[in-house]
Write a protein that holds these residues in place. Structure first.
Motif, PDB file in Angstrom:
ATOM      1  N   LEU A   1      47.807  63.157  42.636  1.00 28.83           N
ATOM      2  CA  LEU A   1      46.675  62.720  43.457  1.00 28.83           C
ATOM      3  C   LEU A   1      45.941  63.889  44.101  1.00 28.83           C
TER       4      LEU A   1
ATOM      5  N   ILE B   1      44.565  52.463  43.401  1.00 31.11           N
ATOM      6  CA  ILE B   1      44.662  53.558  42.429  1.00 31.11           C
ATOM      7  C   ILE B   1      43.332  54.304  42.261  1.00 31.11           C
ATOM      8  N   PRO B   2      42.172  53.610  42.191  1.00 32.14           N
ATOM      9  CA  PRO B   2      40.899  54.343  42.051  1.00 32.14           C
ATOM     10  C   PRO B   2      40.596  55.265  43.227  1.00 32.14           C
ATOM     11  N   TYR B   3      41.264  55.037  44.368  1.00 35.06           N
ATOM     12  CA  TYR B   3      41.029  55.857  45.557  1.00 35.06           C
ATOM     13  C   TYR B   3      42.194  56.823  45.790  1.00 35.06           C
ATOM     14  N   GLY B   4      42.975  57.049  44.741  1.00 36.32           N
ATOM     15  CA  GLY B   4      44.162  57.890  44.859  1.00 36.32           C
ATOM     16  C   GLY B   4      43.874  59.283  45.367  1.00 36.32           C
ATOM     17  N   LYS B   5      42.799  59.903  44.868  1.00 38.97           N
ATOM     18  CA  LYS B   5      42.462  61.259  45.300  1.00 38.97           C
ATOM     19  C   LYS B   5      42.184  61.304  46.795  1.00 38.97           C
ATOM     20  N   ASN B   6      41.418  60.341  47.288  1.00 40.03           N
ATOM     21  CA  ASN B   6      41.108  60.280  48.722  1.00 40.03           C
ATOM     22  C   ASN B   6      42.376  60.108  49.550  1.00 40.03           C
TER      23      ASN B   6
ATOM     24  N   ARG C   1      53.802  55.897  39.063  1.00 40.28           N
ATOM     25  CA  ARG C   1      53.141  55.191  37.975  1.00 40.28           C
ATOM     26  C   ARG C   1      54.054  54.137  37.364  1.00 40.28           C
TER      27      ARG C   1
ATOM     28  N   GLU D   1      47.672  48.354  42.756  1.00 39.68           N
ATOM     29  CA  GLU D   1      46.639  48.614  41.743  1.00 39.68           C
ATOM     30  C   GLU D   1      45.254  48.789  42.354  1.00 39.68           C
ATOM     31  N   GLU D   2      44.954  48.025  43.404  1.00 39.69           N
ATOM     32  CA  GLU D   2      43.617  48.068  44.005  1.00 39.69           C
ATOM     33  C   GLU D   2      43.291  49.439  44.597  1.00 39.69           C
TER      34      GLU D   2
ATOM     35  N   ILE E   1      38.366  55.056  52.364  1.00 48.83           N
ATOM     36  CA  ILE E   1      38.405  53.951  51.400  1.00 48.83           C
ATOM     37  C   ILE E   1      37.632  52.778  51.997  1.00 48.83           C
TER      38      ILE E   1
END
Length: 330
Positions: free
Chosen positions: A138, A99-104, A123, A96-97, A71
């Motif tokens: 994730l 969440i877009p990197y959840g998969k990683n 969630r 929240e910041e 990240i």
């Protein structure tokens, strides 16, 4: 780099000997060369064939997912230091910041923890009549059912359909140690049975109530899984059950709303019986408001109480604690 060259058939015996001598270089990878194995060593050792060899660095499993997660560096301070592990499922709370990197993040957790097979993010908060939360997948296997082990018992459950906290294992064992053989226990908000299954190993009978049909389904399965017969699962509203049971010990593990069910607890406990009450409190006033409510309800019912123990169970949120009050009802 020095190496000890041995026939493959002798490799395991030699490896143990080199470890015993403290000269095996465990940070380097062992080489395999045909019918021979070459162990990296820190120094020469008599009695073995010594060769010069080049060794690769051994891959070490990271101690924390934060060591390997990919990240942006400016977001790293936001990474949670801990997460819940239920069976082989990890559930993490992400700002929240992130969440877009959840998969990683999920893949990093799988890499750092071999026994974890699935990773979810929270969630939503626990809510609704069934006390469940929404989850975001994730990484790993796409399933929500698992078997959790604690205190010598196994608990089958679905993390998307029932409420369960692995952080209460110590508290459940504390109550188990206080329970006595021959007691009748009323577990008012039983869930899949973490208190009930454990207590059934010791007491005479456990009446286990829950309004969530999925919780009762898994409780039935957990009875069989742990080979306990002395649990009576009850699907329904505890308000309709209270008073029909006379218990030596009552468990009120519904900290957000337990104060609303004090009447039901007190009409279900025998004179001299114990109630294990749970609540949430601000650190500035951990017990007073709860004790005030407990005494008010006891007075309304013409009963009296004696506090046995007050304790902080665990941090719940900033400045908030999950608390426990054990009291006798007369």
């Amino acid at each position: 780099m020095l190496g000890v060259k041995v026939p493959r058939r002798d490799a395991e015996k030699v490896r143990k000997k080199l470890i015993e001598l403290g000269i095996l270089a465990t940070d380097l990878r062992v080489k395999h060369n045909g019918e021979f194995v070459i162990f990296p060593v820190k120094e020469k050792v008599e009695g073995f064939e010594i060769v010069e060899e080049t060794f690769e660095r051994a891959k070490r499993r990271p101690h924390s997912y934060r060591e390997v997660v990919d990240i942006p560096s400016e977001l790293r301070p936001l990474l949670p230091s801990s997460f819940d592990i239920i069976g082989d499922i990890a559930i993490i709370e992400l700002p929240e910041e992130l969440i877009p990197y959840g998969k990683n993040i999920g893949e990093a957790i799988l890499k750092a923890h071999k026994h974890i097979k699935t990773v979810f993010a929270k969630r939503s908060k626990v809510s609704g009549e069934y006390r469940v939360r929404e989850l975001i997948h994730l990484a790993g296997e796409k399933r929500t059912e698992t078997i959790h082990r604690e205190n010598g018992i196994r608990l089958k459950l679905d993390v998307a359909k029932v409420y369960f906290s692995p952080r209460l294992a110590t508290e459940r064992m504390r109550v188990f140690k206080k329970a006595k053989e021959g007691e009748v226990v009323f577990d008012m908000f039983a869930g899949v049975g973490p208190y009930s299954i454990l207590l059934a190993k010791k007491v005479k009978t456990v009446f286990a109530c829950d309004i969530n049909p999925w919780a009762i389904k898994y409780l039935e399965e957990n009875k069989k899984l742990n080979k306990v017969e002395n649990i009576v699962p009850i699907l329904g509203d505890v308000r309709k059950v209270a008073g029909q049971i006379k218990a030596d010990r009552v468990i009120m593990n519904l900290p957000k709303f337990a104060h609303e069910f004090l009447k039901e607890a007190m009409i279900s406990v025998k004179t001299g019986g114990v109630v294990h009450y749970y609540g949430f409190s601000h650190e500035n006033n951990l017990f007073d408001e709860h004790l005030k409510k407990i005494k008010e309800v006891a007075k309304e019912l013409g009963r009296d109480i004696k506090v046995l123990e007050k304790r902080k169970v665990r941090p719940y949120a900033p400045y908030q604690f999950n608390i426990a009050i054990d009291f006798v009802v007369f």
